[in-house]
Motif scaffolding. Sequence first.
Motif, PDB file in Angstrom:
ATOM      1  N   CYS A   2       0.880  -1.162   0.000  1.00 10.52           N
ATOM      2  CA  CYS A   2       0.000   0.000   0.000  1.00 10.52           C
ATOM      3  C   CYS A   2       0.915   1.208   0.000  1.00 10.52           C
ATOM      4  O   CYS A   2       1.810   1.309   0.850  1.00 10.52           O
ATOM      5  CB  CYS A   2      -0.904   0.004   1.233  1.00 10.52           C
ATOM      6  N   SER A   3       0.726   2.100  -0.964  1.00  3.54           N
ATOM      7  CA  SER A   3       1.589   3.276  -1.013  1.00  3.54           C
ATOM      8  C   SER A   3       0.757   4.554  -1.027  1.00  3.54           C
ATOM      9  O   SER A   3      -0.386   4.564  -1.504  1.00  3.54           O
ATOM     10  CB  SER A   3       2.522   3.222  -2.225  1.00  3.54           C
ATOM     11  N   LEU A   4       1.348   5.594  -0.478  1.00  2.00           N
ATOM     12  CA  LEU A   4       0.697   6.893  -0.360  1.00  2.00           C
ATOM     13  C   LEU A   4       1.599   7.962  -0.940  1.00  2.00           C
ATOM     14  O   LEU A   4       2.811   7.931  -0.728  1.00  2.00           O
ATOM     15  CB  LEU A   4       0.460   7.249   1.112  1.00  2.00           C
ATOM     16  N   GLU A   5       1.007   8.889  -1.646  1.00  2.00           N
ATOM     17  CA  GLU A   5       1.688  10.115  -2.045  1.00  2.00           C
ATOM     18  C   GLU A   5       1.048  11.214  -1.211  1.00  2.00           C
ATOM     19  O   GLU A   5      -0.178  11.327  -1.177  1.00  2.00           O
ATOM     20  CB  GLU A   5       1.486  10.396  -3.537  1.00  2.00           C
ATOM     21  N   MET A   6       1.869  11.993  -0.529  1.00  2.25           N
ATOM     22  CA  MET A   6       1.314  13.002   0.370  1.00  2.25           C
ATOM     23  C   MET A   6       2.170  14.256   0.369  1.00  2.25           C
ATOM     24  O   MET A   6       3.325  14.228  -0.060  1.00  2.25           O
ATOM     25  CB  MET A   6       1.204  12.428   1.785  1.00  2.25           C
ATOM     26  N   ASN A   7       1.589  15.346   0.860  1.00  3.78           N
ATOM     27  CA  ASN A   7       2.368  16.554   1.076  1.00  3.78           C
ATOM     28  C   ASN A   7       3.305  16.301   2.248  1.00  3.78           C
ATOM     29  O   ASN A   7       2.892  15.766   3.275  1.00  3.78           O
ATOM     30  CB  ASN A   7       1.458  17.742   1.363  1.00  3.78           C
TER      31      ASN A   7
END
Length: 138
Positions: free
Chosen positions: A66-71
Amino acid sequence: MATAAIIGAGTTFEVSTDGGSTYVRLAEINSITPPSDNLDIIDATNMDSPNRTREYITGFNDPGECSLEMNFIPGSAGDQKIIQVRDGRVAVYCRLTYPNAVVWTFLGILTSYVPSIAPDGKMSATVTFKVTGSYTVS
């Protein structure tokens, strides 16, 4: 028939380091790639396989990552939680809640936390968890 499609706005991702008693929400997520199901296929071909044709059986399921792109906000509650998870080096509970209130919960091992900083753009980070075991849907 009308579509039942929904947009992803409002989806949340939370992490718990105390066995699921309390969760910290990671804020300002731009995109999420949920766990995926990849089923191992095992070659079971043998001398008696009909018509000299390969035969297969199913093996284990790999729930993937599970991957996230975030500020990226240095020092934020989310940044501190990710660093705590990284330093703990153990699987933690992860909870993904969709806008329609469906929840996926899984154990995840933090495999990467990669901030990205550019002089003329917003700072961002990619966070990746390897899912260990099955995820539950509720």
